[in-house]
Design a protein around this motif. Structure first.
Motif, PDB file in Angstrom:
ATOM      1  N   ASN A 132       0.822  -1.215   0.000  1.00 46.89           N
ATOM      2  CA  ASN A 132       0.000   0.000   0.000  1.00 46.89           C
ATOM      3  C   ASN A 132       0.858   1.267   0.000  1.00 46.89           C
ATOM      4  OD1 ASN A 132      -2.346  -1.432  -0.068  1.00 46.89           O
ATOM      5  ND2 ASN A 132      -2.820  -1.204   2.107  1.00 46.89           N
ATOM      6  N   ILE A 133       2.005   1.203   0.653  1.00 44.24           N
ATOM      7  CA  ILE A 133       2.922   2.349   0.636  1.00 44.24           C
ATOM      8  C   ILE A 133       3.423   2.598  -0.780  1.00 44.24           C
ATOM      9  CG2 ILE A 133       5.194   3.158   1.389  1.00 44.24           C
ATOM     10  CD1 ILE A 133       4.694   1.766   4.065  1.00 44.24           C
ATOM     11  N   ILE A 134       3.772   1.527  -1.480  1.00 42.12           N
ATOM     12  CA  ILE A 134       4.254   1.657  -2.859  1.00 42.12           C
ATOM     13  C   ILE A 134       3.135   2.173  -3.768  1.00 42.12           C
ATOM     14  CG2 ILE A 134       5.073   0.375  -4.870  1.00 42.12           C
ATOM     15  CD1 ILE A 134       7.212   0.869  -2.754  1.00 42.12           C
ATOM     16  N   VAL A 135       1.914   1.679  -3.553  1.00 43.12           N
ATOM     17  CA  VAL A 135       0.781   2.138  -4.367  1.00 43.12           C
ATOM     18  C   VAL A 135       0.564   3.636  -4.176  1.00 43.12           C
ATOM     19  CG1 VAL A 135      -1.723   2.024  -4.606  1.00 43.12           C
ATOM     20  CG2 VAL A 135      -0.391  -0.078  -4.534  1.00 43.12           C
ATOM     21  N   GLU A 136       0.643   4.101  -2.949  1.00 40.42           N
ATOM     22  CA  GLU A 136       0.493   5.529  -2.692  1.00 40.42           C
ATOM     23  C   GLU A 136       1.558   6.329  -3.437  1.00 40.42           C
ATOM     24  OE1 GLU A 136       0.355   6.505   1.418  1.00 40.42           O
ATOM     25  OE2 GLU A 136      -1.182   5.016   1.894  1.00 40.42           O
TER      26      GLU A 136
END
Length: 340
Positions: free
Chosen positions: A182-186
């Motif tokens: 989710n951090i990478i997606v953000e």
């Protein structure tokens, strides 16, 4: 000279009031003042400062009145055989390129129609023709490089977590992976916004026997400025039973108001319920990075589905792992949706 019977005879003495000695011209003081004013009168100067009459004002307004100009129209697909041209009507375009029978080729990999009221540059050689019209400031080539680096970072994090948590339960490892994912997606979504790579599309799949009718509705609504910035449909690839993909593009996937407006219009046009299921929204940033439905990074390929906007449930404030993401205007960060 004969005088008509009944006519009044005016004697010479009664004409005296018209003589130079008559007070008709005023007394000597008045006459002198008028003569001085006449001698000093400057017509050019008077006309420059004279207040215009109502007739003059009306004439000036009439002369300056112009017919309302027609809006300037744009077409990023102008000159490209796979797109509607500005000099052809929608009906002519639909007859020229009916998706049900137009074969897929290098000249017509997709059939496109643009919203002519939205200024958009022509796609360059970076491959944007495959997706929605870019902005003037779009940096797709740079985004693909930086987005690819972020995906590689996710692979490194995945390997690190699996190594560090070797022997842990699968649920524990999955939870740790989801946090990093989710951090990478953000970061991916923020990078796309920063580089003006924000176009995205609502996707409709329809049977070949319906594709001409559905496409006609979408094409007309796009040209009439009722939907998004553009739309495309897959031509005939020879697989008659395969559903055809139709994409309705919006300018900015982070603009939820506009994304909502378009999907609501699709509902009004009867193009959602007739499909028998939800439709999904995908940002072009994911498409350019090759993030399909079963990508190796296990990133959710779609940002939204129509139920997120048309359903009765509203997003809760608490996010869930690896869900549908949206930009929160008040916080400026990306949050995932969870329903109450």
């Amino acid at each position: 000279m004969a005088i008509r019977k009944g006519a009044k005879v005016v004697r010479q003495e009664e004409m005296a009031y018209l003589s130079d000695d008559s007070s008709f011209y005023g007394d000597e003081t008045v006459q002198k003042d008028m003569e001085e004013r006449a001698s000093s009168f400057k017509p050019t100067e008077w006309w420059e400062h004279a207040a215009p009459s109502l007739t003059k004002i009306a004439s000036t307004n009439l002369a300056s009145a112009t017919v309302a100009k027609a809006p300037k129209l744009y077409n990023p697909y102008e000159g490209n055989p796979c797109g509607r041209q500005l000099n052809e009507s929608v009906d002519e375009f639909l007859r020229r390129l009916p998706p049900a029978s137009t074969p897929t080729s290098s000249r017509v990999p997709w059939i496109f129609v643009a919203n002519p009221y939205r200024k958009a540059p022509k796609p360059n050689n970076e491959g944007e023709l495959a997706e929605g019209p870019p902005d003037d400031d779009s940096q797709w080539a740079k985004f693909v490089v930086e987005g690819g680096n972020l995906l590689e970072e996710l692979v490194v994090l995945k390997n690190k977590i699996e190594k560090e948590k070797a022997g842990s339960t699968k649920a524990t490892i999955t939870k740790a992976l989801n946090v990093q994912r989710n951090i990478i997606v953000e970061k991916l979504l923020d990078t796309a916004v920063e580089m003006h790579c924000t176009s995205g599309k609502w996707m409709i799949f329809c049977p070949p026997e319906e594709v001409n009718d559905v496409w006609a509705v979408v094409a007309r609504a796009t040209v009439d400025n009722d939907l998004g910035i553009a739309a495309k449909v897959a031509p005939d690839n020879g697989e008659d039973q395969r559903p055809r993909l139709m994409c309705i593009y919006t300018k900015d996937f982070s603009d939820r108001a506009d994304v909502t407006r378009v999907v609501q219009k699709l509902k009004e046009l009867g193009l959602i319920e007739t499909r028998g299921s939800k439709i999904y929204y995908k940002c072009d940033a994911y498409t350019f990075l090759g993030l399909g439905s079963k990508n190796e990074y296990q990133i959710q390929a779609s940002l939204y589905n129509s139920g997120d906007f048309l359903g009765s449930k509203r997003p809760a404030s608490k996010g869930k792992e690896n869900g549908y993401f949206y930009k929160k205007k008040d916080h400026g960060d990306w949050k995932s949706m969870e329903y109450e």
